[in-house]
Design a protein around this motif. Sequence first.
Motif, PDB file in Angstrom:
ATOM      1  N   VAL A 139      -9.472   4.613   0.334  1.00 37.68           N
ATOM      2  CA  VAL A 139      -8.425   5.066   1.247  1.00 37.68           C
ATOM      3  C   VAL A 139      -9.019   5.417   2.603  1.00 37.68           C
ATOM      4  O   VAL A 139      -8.488   5.039   3.658  1.00 37.68           O
ATOM      5  CB  VAL A 139      -7.669   6.272   0.665  1.00 37.68           C
ATOM      6  CG1 VAL A 139      -6.737   6.886   1.704  1.00 37.68           C
ATOM      7  CG2 VAL A 139      -6.871   5.850  -0.567  1.00 37.68           C
ATOM      8  N   LEU A 140     -10.113   6.163   2.591  1.00 40.88           N
ATOM      9  CA  LEU A 140     -10.747   6.551   3.853  1.00 40.88           C
ATOM     10  C   LEU A 140     -11.220   5.325   4.620  1.00 40.88           C
ATOM     11  O   LEU A 140     -11.083   5.265   5.855  1.00 40.88           O
ATOM     12  CB  LEU A 140     -11.913   7.503   3.572  1.00 40.88           C
ATOM     13  CG  LEU A 140     -11.504   8.883   3.042  1.00 40.88           C
ATOM     14  CD1 LEU A 140     -12.727   9.641   2.539  1.00 40.88           C
ATOM     15  CD2 LEU A 140     -10.789   9.696   4.120  1.00 40.88           C
ATOM     16  N   ASP A 141     -11.744   4.326   3.906  1.00 35.94           N
ATOM     17  CA  ASP A 141     -12.157   3.088   4.566  1.00 35.94           C
ATOM     18  C   ASP A 141     -10.957   2.330   5.119  1.00 35.94           C
ATOM     19  O   ASP A 141     -11.026   1.736   6.203  1.00 35.94           O
ATOM     20  CB  ASP A 141     -12.925   2.194   3.586  1.00 35.94           C
ATOM     21  CG  ASP A 141     -14.306   2.737   3.244  1.00 35.94           C
ATOM     22  OD1 ASP A 141     -14.790   3.629   3.967  1.00 35.94           O
ATOM     23  OD2 ASP A 141     -14.878   2.286   2.228  1.00 35.94           O
ATOM     24  N   ASP A 142      -9.841   2.355   4.360  1.00 41.20           N
ATOM     25  CA  ASP A 142      -8.629   1.646   4.794  1.00 41.20           C
ATOM     26  C   ASP A 142      -8.179   2.108   6.174  1.00 41.20           C
ATOM     27  O   ASP A 142      -7.740   1.300   7.003  1.00 41.20           O
ATOM     28  CB  ASP A 142      -7.476   1.899   3.809  1.00 41.20           C
ATOM     29  CG  ASP A 142      -7.629   1.138   2.502  1.00 41.20           C
ATOM     30  OD1 ASP A 142      -8.479   0.228   2.442  1.00 41.20           O
ATOM     31  OD2 ASP A 142      -6.899   1.474   1.543  1.00 41.20           O
ATOM     32  N   VAL A 143      -8.251   3.413   6.405  1.00 39.71           N
ATOM     33  CA  VAL A 143      -7.692   3.991   7.638  1.00 39.71           C
ATOM     34  C   VAL A 143      -8.762   4.440   8.618  1.00 39.71           C
ATOM     35  O   VAL A 143      -8.440   4.936   9.696  1.00 39.71           O
ATOM     36  CB  VAL A 143      -6.745   5.167   7.314  1.00 39.71           C
ATOM     37  CG1 VAL A 143      -5.529   4.678   6.551  1.00 39.71           C
ATOM     38  CG2 VAL A 143      -7.466   6.248   6.519  1.00 39.71           C
ATOM     39  N   GLY A 144     -10.025   4.258   8.259  1.00 43.77           N
ATOM     40  CA  GLY A 144     -11.106   4.578   9.181  1.00 43.77           C
ATOM     41  C   GLY A 144     -11.287   6.049   9.463  1.00 43.77           C
ATOM     42  O   GLY A 144     -11.633   6.417  10.599  1.00 43.77           O
ATOM     43  N   LEU A 145     -11.091   6.910   8.449  1.00 49.69           N
ATOM     44  CA  LEU A 145     -11.257   8.349   8.631  1.00 49.69           C
ATOM     45  C   LEU A 145     -12.531   8.831   7.955  1.00 49.69           C
ATOM     46  O   LEU A 145     -12.958   8.281   6.943  1.00 49.69           O
ATOM     47  CB  LEU A 145     -10.058   9.111   8.050  1.00 49.69           C
ATOM     48  CG  LEU A 145      -8.694   8.851   8.686  1.00 49.69           C
ATOM     49  CD1 LEU A 145      -7.634   9.715   8.014  1.00 49.69           C
ATOM     50  CD2 LEU A 145      -8.731   9.105  10.182  1.00 49.69           C
ATOM     51  N   ASP A 181       1.205   9.092   3.415  1.00 52.99           N
ATOM     52  CA  ASP A 181       0.745   7.708   3.302  1.00 52.99           C
ATOM     53  C   ASP A 181      -0.588   7.634   2.570  1.00 52.99           C
ATOM     54  O   ASP A 181      -0.783   6.775   1.695  1.00 52.99           O
ATOM     55  CB  ASP A 181       0.604   7.095   4.692  1.00 52.99           C
ATOM     56  CG  ASP A 181       0.048   5.684   4.645  1.00 52.99           C
ATOM     57  OD1 ASP A 181       0.658   4.824   3.980  1.00 52.99           O
ATOM     58  OD2 ASP A 181      -1.014   5.446   5.243  1.00 52.99           O
ATOM     59  N   LEU A 182      -1.509   8.540   2.894  1.00 46.61           N
ATOM     60  CA  LEU A 182      -2.807   8.526   2.238  1.00 46.61           C
ATOM     61  C   LEU A 182      -2.674   8.869   0.756  1.00 46.61           C
ATOM     62  O   LEU A 182      -3.398   8.313  -0.084  1.00 46.61           O
ATOM     63  CB  LEU A 182      -3.769   9.495   2.925  1.00 46.61           C
ATOM     64  CG  LEU A 182      -4.104   9.210   4.393  1.00 46.61           C
ATOM     65  CD1 LEU A 182      -5.295  10.058   4.835  1.00 46.61           C
ATOM     66  CD2 LEU A 182      -4.387   7.738   4.636  1.00 46.61           C
ATOM     67  N   ALA A 183      -1.762   9.788   0.431  1.00 43.46           N
ATOM     68  CA  ALA A 183      -1.535  10.137  -0.974  1.00 43.46           C
ATOM     69  C   ALA A 183      -1.031   8.920  -1.752  1.00 43.46           C
ATOM     70  O   ALA A 183      -1.480   8.657  -2.881  1.00 43.46           O
ATOM     71  CB  ALA A 183      -0.546  11.293  -1.078  1.00 43.46           C
ATOM     72  N   HIS A 208      -4.617   2.991  -5.512  1.00 43.73           N
ATOM     73  CA  HIS A 208      -5.983   2.581  -5.828  1.00 43.73           C
ATOM     74  C   HIS A 208      -6.415   3.121  -7.190  1.00 43.73           C
ATOM     75  O   HIS A 208      -7.051   2.415  -7.984  1.00 43.73           O
ATOM     76  CB  HIS A 208      -6.948   3.080  -4.747  1.00 43.73           C
ATOM     77  CG  HIS A 208      -6.954   2.272  -3.495  1.00 43.73           C
ATOM     78  ND1 HIS A 208      -7.208   0.913  -3.467  1.00 43.73           N
ATOM     79  CD2 HIS A 208      -6.744   2.632  -2.189  1.00 43.73           C
ATOM     80  CE1 HIS A 208      -7.160   0.467  -2.228  1.00 43.73           C
ATOM     81  NE2 HIS A 208      -6.877   1.484  -1.426  1.00 43.73           N
ATOM     82  N   PHE A 209      -6.084   4.386  -7.461  1.00 39.40           N
ATOM     83  CA  PHE A 209      -6.503   5.008  -8.713  1.00 39.40           C
ATOM     84  C   PHE A 209      -5.880   4.303  -9.909  1.00 39.40           C
ATOM     85  O   PHE A 209      -6.561   3.992 -10.894  1.00 39.40           O
ATOM     86  CB  PHE A 209      -6.122   6.486  -8.716  1.00 39.40           C
ATOM     87  CG  PHE A 209      -6.464   7.192  -9.997  1.00 39.40           C
ATOM     88  CD1 PHE A 209      -7.784   7.482 -10.319  1.00 39.40           C
ATOM     89  CD2 PHE A 209      -5.476   7.551 -10.902  1.00 39.40           C
ATOM     90  CE1 PHE A 209      -8.115   8.122 -11.500  1.00 39.40           C
ATOM     91  CE2 PHE A 209      -5.792   8.192 -12.087  1.00 39.40           C
ATOM     92  CZ  PHE A 209      -7.113   8.479 -12.386  1.00 39.40           C
ATOM     93  N   ARG A 210      -4.579   4.033  -9.842  1.00 36.89           N
ATOM     94  CA  ARG A 210      -3.910   3.341 -10.954  1.00 36.89           C
ATOM     95  C   ARG A 210      -4.588   2.009 -11.249  1.00 36.89           C
ATOM     96  O   ARG A 210      -4.800   1.635 -12.397  1.00 36.89           O
ATOM     97  CB  ARG A 210      -2.443   3.108 -10.598  1.00 36.89           C
ATOM     98  CG  ARG A 210      -1.545   4.315 -10.791  1.00 36.89           C
ATOM     99  CD  ARG A 210      -0.101   3.871 -10.679  1.00 36.89           C
ATOM    100  NE  ARG A 210       0.821   4.953 -10.977  1.00 36.89           N
ATOM    101  CZ  ARG A 210       1.713   5.432 -10.134  1.00 36.89           C
ATOM    102  NH1 ARG A 210       1.790   4.928  -8.905  1.00 36.89           N
ATOM    103  NH2 ARG A 210       2.523   6.395 -10.482  1.00 36.89           N
ATOM    104  N   ALA A 211      -4.909   1.287 -10.183  1.00 36.22           N
ATOM    105  CA  ALA A 211      -5.519  -0.025 -10.364  1.00 36.22           C
ATOM    106  C   ALA A 211      -6.886   0.075 -11.034  1.00 36.22           C
ATOM    107  O   ALA A 211      -7.285  -0.804 -11.798  1.00 36.22           O
ATOM    108  CB  ALA A 211      -5.660  -0.717  -9.011  1.00 36.22           C
TER     109      ALA A 211
END
Length: 250
Positions: free
Chosen positions: A36-42, A76-78, A84-87
Motif C-alpha cells: 500500500v505504501l509503495d502504491d501511493v508513494g508514502l 482509501d489506504l484501508a 492486498h491482505f485478502r489476496a
Amino acid sequence: MTLHRILSWTPAAVVFDCDGTLLDTERHWETARRRVLDDVGLTPAAGFAERAKGLHYTECGQLMADEGGRPELGRDLADRLLGHFRALVCDHPVTMPGARDLVRAAAAFAPLAVASNCPRDVVEPGLEEAGLLRHFRAVVVPEGTIRPKPDPDVYLTAAQRCGADPADTLAVEDTHCGILAAVRAGLTVLGAGPWPGEETAALTGLWVETLADPRIIRWATERTPLRTSPPKPAGAPSPTGSGLQQATAP
C-alpha cells in the motif's frame, strides 16, 4: 512471573486472537502494508511496523495516511490494505506453532471463541481452511456496535457468547493492542510470541515464546471443567467497559 496464575487454573472459557496467535498472518499484513505504501508513494515514521501491529485495518490505513502526511487518504489506504491482505492470506493459511494442539485440547474442557480485529470474511475462511473453525462456539469481530481492539468489546462479547464471566475466561494473545483489549474486558491473558518487554508482559498471567511450549500443551490436556478465577497480575487495570484505562507495568 508467577506461573500458577494460569498453569494451576481451569478457565470457564478460552478466547483466542486469530492473527499471529492461531494463524501465521502477520507476515501477510506486513507485506500488505508495504504494498500500500509503495502504491501511493508514502513513507511513515520509523517504528511504524510496531505501531501498526494488531490494529484494525481501518485504523492502520488512517495511521499510514497520517504518518505519510496525507490524512485524507485514510479510507482509501484501508481499503487497499484489506484487498492486498485478502489476496495474500486466504489461499494458504498457516497455523502458528502449537495452535492446533492447544485448540483441540482446550475444546475438550471449555467452550472456545475467537476475538479478532480482522473482518469475518477473512477470519472464518482462514480458520476453516486450517481445520480449526469447527472448534469455536463464536467468532467475534468488529461489526455493528462492536468496536475493535484495544477497546474491550470483542472480548466481552466472546466471553458472553461462551456463557462465561470475563473474570473466568482466558484470552490468548500476541500483541499489546490485543492484550489491552482483553485486560480491559476483565480477562486473564496468556501471551505468546517474542518477548514484548516488561510493560506488556506485566499485563499477562504468563508469557511464552510459542503455544507449542510443553507447559501449555500439558496444562491444556490435563484440565477438567472447573470454574475458578486466578489472581490478577500486578499492574493490571480493572475492567472499565468503554471507559479505557491505560495499563502500566508495576
